[in-house]
Design an enzyme around this catalytic site. Structure first.
Site, PDB file in Angstrom:
ATOM      1  N   LYS A   1       0.204   3.694  -2.710  1.00 51.23           N
ATOM      2  CA  LYS A   1      -0.815   4.743  -2.671  1.00 51.23           C
ATOM      3  C   LYS A   1      -0.205   6.145  -2.668  1.00 51.23           C
ATOM      4  CE  LYS A   1      -4.545   2.123  -0.424  1.00 51.23           C
ATOM      5  NZ  LYS A   1      -3.915   0.796  -0.331  1.00 51.23           N
TER       6      LYS A   1
ATOM      7  N   SER B   1       0.791  -1.234   0.000  1.00 51.21           N
ATOM      8  CA  SER B   1       0.000   0.000   0.000  1.00 51.21           C
ATOM      9  C   SER B   1       0.819   1.278   0.000  1.00 51.21           C
ATOM     10  CB  SER B   1      -0.959   0.006   1.198  1.00 51.21           C
ATOM     11  OG  SER B   1      -2.063  -0.830   0.950  1.00 51.21           O
TER      12      SER B   1
ATOM     13  N   SER C   1      -5.587   3.742   4.345  1.00 52.12           N
ATOM     14  CA  SER C   1      -5.149   2.838   3.280  1.00 52.12           C
ATOM     15  C   SER C   1      -6.346   2.205   2.575  1.00 52.12           C
ATOM     16  CB  SER C   1      -4.228   1.744   3.843  1.00 52.12           C
ATOM     17  OG  SER C   1      -3.447   1.178   2.807  1.00 52.12           O
TER      18      SER C   1
END
Length: 476
Positions: free
Chosen positions: A128, A125, A306
């Site tokens: 991101k 993640s 997230s």
């Protein structure tokens, strides 16, 4: 100077959510400074504030003393030798597997410490950060995502048109979902009733034509949907496709667009079982619309929690704004292109989604560090606009909130609690941590740490320890 280079050199101001967080923190810090001068016993406090009986004059409160201020501009810079001495033993641990990382001084852009920074690894993640940066560089941070209801193919039908807003909720006003300032289905239903007074709606259709291609990305598992990690990516859903709108990581529904249409049908008194897909006529009359929170606020939320679905939605919006195909492939291409246009080097980057959920993604610490460094760089003048600031204001706080609320809890990492702010990334055999930290001299540093091949159960505490070591090190 081209448009992309200009974007790379000027950064946008913080979103309202970021400024609000700082103001609230300052208020609480001031309140703490004031309260420390007042006795803690209940009667004494009431009397001291002049709230008791007897008409006594209120005691004068001490003037508040500001305790939250800017970092010193002349804070000493750690040396590469000092950082190597501190971080080398921690970063050299065998349990880190295939490891890469770096530390950057955002004020100067200098790399102070590095270990294979250009190696493209599975990011989890932390990817991101890439999607968020592309969104902030491409979209106006005040832009909102709209869901509309338009007239249907028959007089007694309507079409619910997805506009890419996964925060739409069927919860009534006053009840919170997992998203900030969610758009509400009740407002859409009320608008339809107002636009069609006395007319019964018998059929609700849903339009998901804003996106194209598969609804699950390469490297995703079908079990990720009921497992709560993600929903099928369509431009129309309620609460990110969650079965329970109050659970951040709760199970998702298999057909989120139809579920949204069925919820609207119930509110309009139509048959939920008759909901089906169509494409609204281009000139169909708009009966109502609702909007998401601004993009800047959405970026802050996806960084803090997230949220995979929200990241995928913003990646699609980047593709649409840049004239690309709003599919997984098109969104990934346009996210990388947006960064390249802004002057960042995307060498080695390979994306198949916008969330980092796929094990087919590859990103280097060098790119993550460059993006965070640009977000953290000081303004160059009064008119300098900080495009990427919402990335920083959305970063979770170690031991405090978001995906770091239960981290930094070992003897080697507790010093980082409340000081480290970072984005996490965790998949099977994948652990990443990237963000900012203030060292003991008051110098703000950017770090990006990535590990592949070993269990997160052993790697994540080690990454926490590295970040915490930065927080307690002058490293000169």
């Amino acid at each position: 100077m081209g448009f992309g280079q200009r974007i790379g050199n000027t950064l946008r101001v913080p979103s309202r959510g970021g400024r609000r967080a700082v103001v609230i923190l300052l208020v609480f810090m001031l309140a703490g400074a004031t309260g420390s001068a007042v006795a803690l016993s209940g009667p004494s406090l009431v009397s001291g504030l002049g709230l008791g009986g007897g008409g006594q004059a209120a005691a004068a409160l001490p003037a508040p003393v500001p305790v939250l201020g800017p970092l010193p501009a002349d804070a000493p810079l750690p040396t590469p030798e000092g950082l190597s001495a501190t971080l080398g033993p921690l970063a050299g641990a065998a349990l880190l597997g295939d490891f890469a990382g770096l530390v950057i001084d955002p004020a100067s852009g200098a790399t102070l410490w590095q270990r294979s920074p250009g190696e493209a690894l599975i990011p989890g993640s932390v990817s991101k950060v890439v999607t968020a940066a592309a969104a902030l560089l491409t979209l106006d941070s005040t832009k909102r995502l709209y869901t509309r209801v338009v007239a249907g193919p028959t007089p007694d039908s309507v079409v619910l048109v997805g506009g890419g807003d996964p925060t739409l909720t069927a919860l009534p006003a006053g009840r919170d979902s997992v998203y900030p300032q969610p758009s509400r289905l009740d407002d859409l239903a009320a608008a339809v009733g107002k636009a069609l007074p006395g007319q019964r709606v018998r059929t609700v259709y849903v339009d998901t034509s804003r996106y194209t291609g598969p609804v699950l990305a390469k490297g995703w598992l079908p079990a990720d949907v009921p497992g709560g990690y993600v929903a099928p990516i369509v431009p129309l859903m309620l609460d990110g496709g969650r079965a329970d709108p109050t659970l951040q990581d709760g199970p998702r529904v298999a057909q989120p667009a139809l579920a949204a249409g069925q919820a609207l049908a119930e509110k309009l008194g139509a048959d939920p079982g008759a909901v089906s897909e169509t494409v609204a006529a281009p000139d169909a009359k708009v009966l109502g619309s609702v909007a998401s929170a601004p993009v800047g606020d959405l970026v802050e939320h996806l960084m803090r929690t997230s949220d995979n679905v929200l990241a995928e939605a913003l990646a699609r919006e980047v593709a649409i704004a840049r004239g690309g195909d709003p599919s997984f492939t098109g969104a990934a291409e346009q996210v990388v292109a947006a960064l390249a246009q802004a002057g960042f080097d995307p060498s080695g980057v390979r994306l198949v989604d916008g969330s980092g959920l796929s094990t087919a993604d590859r990103v280097s610490p060098k790119l993550i560090g460059a993006l965070l460094s640009a977000a953290a760089a000081p303004a160059q003048g009064a008119r300098d606009t900080q495009f990427l600031r919402p990335i920083l204001t959305g970063l979770p706080v170690a031991g405090g909130d978001g995906t770091l609320d239960d981290r930094f809890d070992t003897a080697r990492s507790t010093d980082g609690r409340g000081v480290v702010r970072a984005k996490t990334g965790t998949l099977t055999g994948v652990s990443s941590l990237a963000g900012v930290v203030t060292d003991t001299d008051g110098r703000l540093l950017v770090f990006a740490l990535m590990s592949n091949g070993e269990s997160p159960a052993s790697v994540r505490p080690q990454l926490d320890a590295i970040a915490a070591a930065l927080s307690r090190c002058g490293c000169r």
